[in-house]
Design an enzyme around this catalytic site. Structure first.
Site, PDB file in Angstrom:
ATOM      1  N   ASN A  98      -4.515  14.097  -2.397  1.00  0.00           N
ATOM      2  CA  ASN A  98      -3.248  12.897  -2.550  1.00  0.00           C
ATOM      3  C   ASN A  98      -3.126  12.664  -4.064  1.00  0.00           C
ATOM      4  OD1 ASN A  98      -3.052  12.692   0.139  1.00  0.00           O
ATOM      5  ND2 ASN A  98      -4.472  10.888   0.367  1.00  0.00           N
ATOM      6  N   CYS A  99      -3.930  13.262  -5.041  1.00  0.00           N
ATOM      7  CA  CYS A  99      -3.893  12.871  -6.282  1.00  0.00           C
ATOM      8  C   CYS A  99      -2.587  13.536  -6.936  1.00  0.00           C
ATOM      9  CB  CYS A  99      -5.069  13.758  -7.033  1.00  0.00           C
ATOM     10  SG  CYS A  99      -4.902  13.858  -8.755  1.00  0.00           S
ATOM     11  N   ASP A 100      -1.795  12.637  -7.668  1.00  0.00           N
ATOM     12  CA  ASP A 100      -0.431  13.096  -8.423  1.00  0.00           C
ATOM     13  C   ASP A 100      -0.586  14.429  -9.058  1.00  0.00           C
ATOM     14  OD1 ASP A 100       0.814  10.969  -6.884  1.00  0.00           O
ATOM     15  OD2 ASP A 100       0.732   9.612  -8.773  1.00  0.00           O
TER      16      ASP A 100
ATOM     17  N   LYS B  62      -0.943  17.274  -6.825  1.00  0.00           N
ATOM     18  CA  LYS B  62       0.496  17.442  -6.423  1.00  0.00           C
ATOM     19  C   LYS B  62       1.344  18.487  -7.298  1.00  0.00           C
ATOM     20  CE  LYS B  62       0.596  13.718  -3.375  1.00  0.00           C
ATOM     21  NZ  LYS B  62       1.191  12.398  -2.926  1.00  0.00           N
TER      22      LYS B  62
END
Length: 114
Positions: A8-10, A13
């Site tokens: 879920n880390c930007d 991504k």
């Protein structure tokens, strides 16, 4: 090639998008589930210095006690703390054979993969 991180880390991504857009094959390994084994961390630390993978700007770092902060920077005690607090490891951490890199920037990925 194994890409380690948290789904879920930007930053992760961005790294996934870049790798996918450039059709670079990889296997993803989540720091949280299934986590990092002692063997995995030992191998990783043979490829990249401990000081390069500990994220001192993270919320997890700020939550550590002073003694834990000292211990995570010592090879003898780092593995146990990194396993207990996987968000201390910078993202992404990429292992490709005998090479390792940490973090994402388009420039560093272009240099490493193109």
């Amino acid at each position: 090639m194994i890409v380690y991180g948290i789904k879920n880390c930007d930053t992760m991504k961005k790294a996934f998008t870049w790798l996918d857009n450039h059709k670079i094959e990889y296997t993803f390994h989540d720091y949280r589930h299934p986590g990092l084994t002692t063997d995995q961390l030992t191998k990783i630390l043979k490829l990249i210095d401990l000081s390069e993978i500990v994220n001192k700007r993270s919320t997890s770092w700020r939550a550590l006690s002073d003694s834990e902060k000292e211990a995570v920077l010592e090879p003898k005690t780092a593995i146990e703390i990194l396993q207990a607090h996987p968000t201390l490891v910078k993202r992404p951490l990429i292992i490709n054979g005998d090479k390792a890199m940490v973090g994402f920037s388009e420039a560093s990925f272009e240099k490493a993969f193109l």
